[in-house]
Design a protein around this motif. Sequence first.
Motif, PDB file in Angstrom:
ATOM      1  N   SER A 105       0.824  -1.207   0.000  1.00  0.00           N
ATOM      2  CA  SER A 105       0.000   0.000   0.000  1.00  0.00           C
ATOM      3  C   SER A 105       0.862   1.263   0.000  1.00  0.00           C
ATOM      4  O   SER A 105       1.760   1.410   0.820  1.00  0.00           O
ATOM      5  CB  SER A 105      -0.878  -0.049   1.248  1.00  0.00           C
ATOM      6  N   HIS A 106       0.572   2.150  -0.920  1.00  0.00           N
ATOM      7  CA  HIS A 106       1.333   3.407  -1.013  1.00  0.00           C
ATOM      8  C   HIS A 106       0.500   4.414  -1.792  1.00  0.00           C
ATOM      9  O   HIS A 106      -0.450   4.048  -2.492  1.00  0.00           O
ATOM     10  CB  HIS A 106       2.654   3.169  -1.759  1.00  0.00           C
ATOM     11  N   SER A 107       0.873   5.663  -1.693  1.00  0.00           N
ATOM     12  CA  SER A 107       0.346   6.641  -2.645  1.00  0.00           C
ATOM     13  C   SER A 107       1.541   7.111  -3.470  1.00  0.00           C
ATOM     14  O   SER A 107       2.676   7.024  -3.018  1.00  0.00           O
ATOM     15  CB  SER A 107      -0.339   7.801  -1.918  1.00  0.00           C
ATOM     16  N   ASP A 108       1.282   7.566  -4.683  1.00  0.00           N
ATOM     17  CA  ASP A 108       2.386   7.916  -5.579  1.00  0.00           C
ATOM     18  C   ASP A 108       2.921   9.315  -5.254  1.00  0.00           C
ATOM     19  O   ASP A 108       2.142  10.248  -5.103  1.00  0.00           O
ATOM     20  CB  ASP A 108       1.931   7.842  -7.042  1.00  0.00           C
ATOM     21  N   GLY A 109       4.248   9.433  -5.189  1.00  0.00           N
ATOM     22  CA  GLY A 109       4.859  10.712  -4.817  1.00  0.00           C
ATOM     23  C   GLY A 109       5.127  11.611  -6.014  1.00  0.00           C
ATOM     24  O   GLY A 109       6.138  12.306  -6.035  1.00  0.00           O
ATOM     25  N   TYR A 161      -4.341   5.753  -1.440  1.00  0.00           N
ATOM     26  CA  TYR A 161      -3.536   4.546  -1.280  1.00  0.00           C
ATOM     27  C   TYR A 161      -4.012   3.464  -2.230  1.00  0.00           C
ATOM     28  O   TYR A 161      -5.211   3.321  -2.476  1.00  0.00           O
ATOM     29  CB  TYR A 161      -3.618   4.049   0.171  1.00  0.00           C
ATOM     30  N   HIS A 162      -3.063   2.733  -2.744  1.00  0.00           N
ATOM     31  CA  HIS A 162      -3.387   1.601  -3.610  1.00  0.00           C
ATOM     32  C   HIS A 162      -2.329   0.529  -3.395  1.00  0.00           C
ATOM     33  O   HIS A 162      -1.273   0.789  -2.800  1.00  0.00           O
ATOM     34  CB  HIS A 162      -3.490   2.038  -5.069  1.00  0.00           C
ATOM     35  N   ARG A 163      -2.626  -0.679  -3.829  1.00  0.00           N
ATOM     36  CA  ARG A 163      -1.699  -1.790  -3.642  1.00  0.00           C
ATOM     37  C   ARG A 163      -1.941  -2.809  -4.751  1.00  0.00           C
ATOM     38  O   ARG A 163      -2.957  -2.732  -5.458  1.00  0.00           O
ATOM     39  CB  ARG A 163      -1.929  -2.447  -2.272  1.00  0.00           C
TER      40      ARG A 163
HETATM   41 NI    NI Z   1       1.452   3.501  -7.280  1.00  0.00          NI
END
Ligand code: NI
Length: 379
Positions: free
Chosen positions: A250-254, A306-308
């Motif tokens: 899980s992360h969000s894009d920077g 957030y996506h994974r």
């Molecule tokens: Ni991403």
Amino acid sequence: MMATSTVKFQAPSETSYDRNTELKAFDDTKSGVKGLVDAGVTKIPPIFINHKHAQPHQKPYTQLGDFSGTKQGTIPVIDLDGVHRDATKRREIIGEVLEACEKWGFFQIVNHGIPACVLDEMIDGIRRFHEQDTEEKKKWYTRDVKRKVMFASNFLLYTSPAADWRDTISCSMAPNPPDRDELPEICSDIMIDYSKQVMRLGDTVFELISEALGLNPNHLKDMDCAKQLYLFGHYYPACPEPELTLGGRSHSDGNFLTILLQDQIGGLQVHHENQWVDVPPMRGALVVNIGDLLQLVSNDKVKSVYHRVLARDVGPRISVASFFLPFWRGNSSRVYGPIKELISEESPQIYHETSIKDYQSHYTSKGHDGVSSLLHLKL
Ligand code: NI
Ligand code: OGA
């Protein structure tokens, strides 16, 4: 710095093995996750176990083709047909883009102008790269950010709590594209062709988002949001213990924006209203998502979510993420903050300005830890 962050993330119950040594040994194979699968592993090495995610009775992932919507709804699909020639249609599209950016931070686009055969060939090119002769592929394996093309498993291998079940080839494709002979020959033509087309599409999407925010169509482009394109070609091999790890945690894009091409396997999920919602594969479609920097400059009008990617027992899955980033090699002291036109008495400024250099070193050093990269910029 690397050592301290690794220690911080070490699971307390795992003092019996030296995680760093394991990471290094894996990295030194230069063969990535695909190398493990080729060697026939039936259990995943502990460095991949995601303690936060692994649940013994986790519901198995939906079967292939069973991407029915949940009660949270489905990711919006926006038809771009007519966007450049029909003013009424364009207004409608802008309305849909606004709603998708505010509510989901994610949407799919169809009739976007990139032919399906180009998309198929891009996926195929990335497949060819990862499936070529291992010795040939190893020549590209590096963590040296000065190299134009970087192939590695897990760019944040040493700073993340658990490694992801995937390998990636990446390259900056604009504004200073590599020469053809600097790219792996097996996919050089399509990387160049696809990048040109995705840059054009990126211009259109940034225009639409600018207009959705009530700004002049060129506003975001004039801030250089569409200037640098970084391509990531991900390869997610089938996983023998998919419930213990993730293809992408899980992360969000920077970045400002991502345009993602995925194949038909599925596994990408978006966090929406406290649930994970599938992004169903649609042949010919592209997935668009808002990055943290666009949320920052929009003063929270659009959301970076957030996506994974789930690990699956089928595969490989291939995806190509096109990241639109600030061109910081040119001028890393450049600052970005909320756009003045979007600040008002009803909508006061939420974030400090940040230089790209500071922002990027913060994003990289924190790893994908589940905390928004914008938190420390809140006023
Ligand atoms: Ni991403
Ligand atoms: C990414 C990403 C998703 C995917 O590269 O940031 O979220 O489906 N990729 O590969």
